[in-house]
Design a protein around this motif. Structure first.
Motif, short mmCIF file in Angstrom:
data_model
loop_
_atom_site.label_atom_id
_atom_site.label_comp_id
_atom_site.label_asym_id
_atom_site.label_seq_id
_atom_site.Cartn_x
_atom_site.Cartn_y
_atom_site.Cartn_z
N PRO A 32 34.78 37.26 48.12
CA PRO A 32 34.17 37.59 46.83
C PRO A 32 34.49 39.00 46.35
CG PRO A 32 32.59 36.44 48.21
CD PRO A 32 33.79 36.72 49.08
N VAL A 33 34.67 39.95 47.27
CA VAL A 33 34.94 41.32 46.86
C VAL A 33 36.26 41.42 46.09
CG1 VAL A 33 36.10 41.98 49.00
CG2 VAL A 33 34.95 43.73 47.63
N ILE A 34 37.18 40.50 46.34
CA ILE A 34 38.44 40.46 45.58
C ILE A 34 38.38 39.39 44.50
CG2 ILE A 34 40.93 40.08 45.71
CD1 ILE A 34 40.83 41.01 48.63
N ALA A 35 37.98 38.19 44.87
CA ALA A 35 38.01 37.06 43.94
C ALA A 35 37.03 37.24 42.79
CB ALA A 35 37.70 35.77 44.69
N GLU A 36 35.87 37.86 43.05
CA GLU A 36 34.85 38.03 42.02
C GLU A 36 34.71 39.47 41.55
OE1 GLU A 36 33.38 35.53 40.66
OE2 GLU A 36 33.98 33.93 42.05
N ALA A 37 34.78 40.40 42.50
CA ALA A 37 34.56 41.81 42.15
C ALA A 37 35.83 42.53 41.73
CB ALA A 37 33.92 42.54 43.33
N ASP A 38 37.01 41.91 41.95
CA ASP A 38 38.30 42.49 41.54
C ASP A 38 38.57 43.85 42.18
OD1 ASP A 38 38.92 40.30 39.93
OD2 ASP A 38 37.96 41.18 38.17
N ASP A 39 38.19 44.01 43.44
CA ASP A 39 38.47 45.25 44.16
C ASP A 39 39.90 45.20 44.68
OD1 ASP A 39 38.43 47.59 45.58
OD2 ASP A 39 36.52 47.21 46.58
N ARG A 40 40.84 45.38 43.76
CA ARG A 40 42.26 45.28 44.09
C ARG A 40 43.09 45.90 42.97
NH1 ARG A 40 42.48 43.85 39.68
NH2 ARG A 40 42.07 41.81 38.76
N SER A 41 44.37 46.06 43.21
CA SER A 41 45.26 46.61 42.19
C SER A 41 46.69 46.27 42.54
CB SER A 41 45.09 48.14 42.11
OG SER A 41 45.75 48.65 40.98
N ASP A 42 47.55 46.20 41.51
CA ASP A 42 48.97 45.89 41.70
C ASP A 42 49.80 46.83 40.82
OD1 ASP A 42 49.23 42.88 43.05
OD2 ASP A 42 47.37 43.17 41.94
N GLY A 43 51.01 47.15 41.30
CA GLY A 43 51.85 48.04 40.51
C GLY A 43 53.32 47.95 40.87
N ILE A 44 54.14 48.64 40.06
CA ILE A 44 55.60 48.71 40.24
C ILE A 44 55.94 50.16 40.53
CG2 ILE A 44 57.85 48.24 39.21
CD1 ILE A 44 56.44 46.34 37.25
N TYR A 45 56.82 50.38 41.53
CA TYR A 45 57.09 51.73 42.01
C TYR A 45 58.59 51.95 42.21
CZ TYR A 45 52.11 51.62 42.55
OH TYR A 45 50.78 51.51 42.28
N SER A 46 59.00 53.20 42.09
CA SER A 46 60.41 53.58 42.16
C SER A 46 61.01 53.28 43.53
CB SER A 46 60.56 55.07 41.85
OG SER A 46 61.82 55.57 42.25
N PRO A 418 28.91 38.02 41.37
CA PRO A 418 27.76 37.28 40.84
C PRO A 418 26.77 36.93 41.93
CG PRO A 418 29.82 36.40 39.97
CD PRO A 418 30.19 37.38 41.04
N VAL A 419 25.49 37.03 41.60
CA VAL A 419 24.42 36.71 42.55
C VAL A 419 24.59 35.29 43.09
CG1 VAL A 419 21.94 36.27 42.70
CG2 VAL A 419 22.77 38.36 41.60
N GLU A 420 24.93 34.35 42.21
CA GLU A 420 25.04 32.95 42.61
C GLU A 420 26.12 32.76 43.69
OE1 GLU A 420 23.46 33.29 38.48
OE2 GLU A 420 25.20 34.11 39.55
N ILE A 421 27.23 33.50 43.55
CA ILE A 421 28.31 33.40 44.53
C ILE A 421 27.86 33.97 45.87
CG2 ILE A 421 30.64 34.16 45.12
CD1 ILE A 421 30.61 32.06 42.93
N MET A 422 27.20 35.10 45.84
CA MET A 422 26.75 35.74 47.08
C MET A 422 25.73 34.87 47.80
SD MET A 422 28.56 38.49 47.11
CE MET A 422 27.90 39.92 47.97
N GLU A 423 24.80 34.28 47.06
CA GLU A 423 23.80 33.42 47.69
C GLU A 423 24.42 32.13 48.24
OE1 GLU A 423 19.74 34.69 45.26
OE2 GLU A 423 20.85 32.91 44.64
N GLN A 424 25.50 31.71 47.62
CA GLN A 424 26.17 30.49 48.09
C GLN A 424 26.94 30.74 49.39
OE1 GLN A 424 29.52 29.18 45.68
NE2 GLN A 424 28.96 27.04 46.00
N LYS A 425 27.53 31.93 49.52
CA LYS A 425 28.40 32.20 50.66
C LYS A 425 27.67 32.85 51.83
CE LYS A 425 32.71 33.24 50.13
NZ LYS A 425 33.39 31.93 50.26
N PHE A 426 26.53 33.49 51.58
CA PHE A 426 25.86 34.24 52.63
C PHE A 426 24.38 33.84 52.69
CE2 PHE A 426 29.17 37.03 50.75
CZ PHE A 426 30.06 37.01 51.82
#
Length: 560
Positions: A32-46, A418-426
């Motif tokens: 959920p921290v990635i799928a729901e909370a979007d704690d991630r990033s992507d980029g292009i580098y030299s 989302p609260v609903e996701i957290m209660e469903q998984k934990f």
């Protein structure tokens, strides 16, 4: 040089490649921290030095500089022979904080993009893994005194070789982290995002030609530097100083100081942190890459129209971090650097520059990610779990309006799952989830409100840990505005209420069914003289229950 239209189209195309990587990563991830909370990033580098070319608009801003440093480290280690040279299909992983990183839970993948047998550029991403081992579930050990206590530290290695997962390396990782069987979904999502990026980038290169895109990238960097210098030109020559406070390091219960002097000169801005506190025992040290990236993201907040590119950083010079807790050296613990100290750094920059350009800088935002880790065993599912809760807070007021309420942290666009996701998984129940009313700092324009939530453990036994901040002092007000409300953590177990000695930092708190944790995140600082606030706005806040009449009287001299 490409014509202006072509340049704009290529720039937008590179941005779209990164955005699509972000979207793929979140949609395919399991946690959920990635799928729901979007704690991630992507980029292009030299390909030559790892410098930033483009980053997804939905990625965490704190990673804008960090992935530049980690990609550069991979390139340099390959050249020196410390890391094996790449072949098509290889994907490297690294989470070592001291090699251009943040904390151990932010795991970075990097993949070279090949054109005609040579590396054209690198694609890189970062995802927050819910656990990488260490003393406590989730990795946020509030009392760690060495990096080894925080989790598994991985130098740049090839996790995928010629497109195939290296099962031996993967088994080593799985043997050192919790709920390892669930991580493969995040790993495949992270790798898939890079593969999608390579496909989309190939389409762009085929359409406009490698040479034209290369010219456009060089021009984008030059123009980003020019635009940042033009924005800096709005600041009057001189020096501006400010101080932000970290509650404690989690081990020694004394505040840490981030002191910055921002100097405007002909070349740009210099940020001198030499008067900041020395290295600390606990996990609130910040590695160099995170410290520099924190300055970059602060300037990104102030001048959001400057395009994201390595060129935007060229007029910004950071000095004086050596010998302070803002330049952590191995084996100093660093789990709080990215989520907490980085925001104090940005807060110090805001507090300094609001003196020079008050129409562009806000009072301090909540400045904590509210890191709450909960790990245990769910008897119903028969599985172990690690839950990671992040939360928002109030933004600071500014020259034009009140601050936002329950906004994401300063360092990112990540949001509370989302609260609903957290209660469903934990095995938890959210008994309360609302605004932290009354937490906005008073001002002509008040700060926004933090979040107030309460979680109950439903079954099994669990261990809770917190690495948060702003429990000792609230976010700074500006231009005469008052500080925002502080962060508050309470643990209710066995009929008693427990407040951690470090206020918002603690670890290994054993919870049983029925025990609860309540967190009230900080409100933003107020902006401007509170006595100049529009009475109609005060009346509206009282009517909506945001403040009581007594609070309004104390804060704004409200006659009611």
């Amino acid at each position: 040089m490409p014509d202006p239209v072509t340049l704009a189209v290529i720039q937008a195309g590179l941005q779209q490649v990164c955005d699509e990587m972000d979207l793929t990563f979140s949609r395919a991830a399991f946690s959920p921290v990635i799928a729901e909370a979007d704690d991630r990033s992507d980029g292009i580098y030299s390909a030559t030095d790892g410098s930033l070319i483009a980053q997804g608009s939905k990625g965490l801003p704190v990673f804008v500089g960090v992935m530049q440093f980690s990609t550069r480290t991979i390139v340099e280690r390959i050249r020196s022979g410390l890391t094996a040279a790449p072949e098509p299909g290889d994907i490297y992983m690294v989470n070592d904080p001291y090699l251009g990183g943040t904390h151990l839970m932010d795991v970075r993948f990097a993949m070279p993009v090949w054109r005609d047998g040579a590396i054209y550029c690198w694609l890189s991403n970062t995802g927050h893994w819910p656990d990488t081992g260490g003393m406590v579930p989730g990795g946020f050990s509030a009392s760690a005194i060495s990096a080894e206590q925080e989790g598994l530290r991985i130098p740049p290695v090839k996790l995928f070789k010629k497109g195939a997962l290296d099962t031996e390396i993967w088994q080593i990782i799985c043997s050192n982290i919790r709920v390892s069987d669930q991580r493969i979904g995040d790993v495949q999502a992270q790798a898939s995002a890079l593969l999608i990026g390579a496909e989309r980038l190939a389409v762009l290169l085929d359409r406009y030609g490698d040479a034209a895109v290369t010219e456009a990238i060089a021009e984008m960097r030059v123009r980003a530097a020019q635009q940042m210098r033009a924005m800096i030109g709005l600041i009057a020559d001189g020096s501006y100083s400010a101080t932000a406070i970290v509650d404690s390091d989690g081990v020694v219960n004394e505040p840490l100081k981030i002191a910055v002097t921002v100097s405007k000169n002909a070349d740009g801005l210099t940020f001198d942190f030499s008067q900041s506190s020395p290295p600390c025992m606990g996990p609130m040290n910040s590695v160099r890459a995170t410290t520099l990236s924190s300055v970059y993201l602060a300037m990104r907040h102030i001048f959001p129209d400057v395009p994201i590119s390595a060129g935007a950083f060229e007029p910004l010079t950071v000095t004086g971090i050596e010998g302070t807790f803002l330049d952590a050296q191995y084996p100093r613990p660093v789990s709080g650097c990215a989520a907490e100290v980085s925001q104090r750094i940005a807060e110090a920059v805001f507090a300094a520059l609001v003196q020079a350009i008050p129409d562009r800088v806000t009072a301090a935002p909540a400045g904590t990610s509210g890191n709450f880790g909960l790990g245990g065993h769910d008897p119903d599912s028969g599985q172990d779990y690690v839950m990671y809760q992040i939360s928002g807070g109030g933004y600071g007021g500014n020259a034009g309006h009140d601050g936002l309420s329950n906004g994401c942290s300063t360092i990112g666009i990540s949001k509370a799952p989302p609260v609903e996701i957290m209660e469903q998984k934990f095995p938890v129940l959210y008994r309360h989830y609302a605004l932290h009313e009354g937490s906005g700092g008073a001002g002509t324009h008040r700060g926004g409100f933090g979040l107030d939530y309460e979680i109950e453990l439903l079954r099994g036994q669990a261990r809770a840990s917190f690495v948060m901040d702003h429990g000792r002092t609230g976010p700074l007000g500006a231009q005469g505005g008052q500080d925002g409300g502080v962060n508050r953590v309470e643990v209710m177990r066995g009929g008693e209420t427990f407040v951690p000695p470090h206020l918002s930092k603690a670890q290994d708190i054993v919870l049983a069914p029925g025990d609860r944790v309540r967190v009230r995140t900080p409100g933003g600082g107020g902006f401007g003289d509170p006595l100049l606030r529009d009475p109609a706005l005060i009346a509206e806040d009282i009517q909506l229950g945001r403040y009581t009449a007594a609070q309004a009287h104390a804060l704004w001299n409200w006659p009611g």
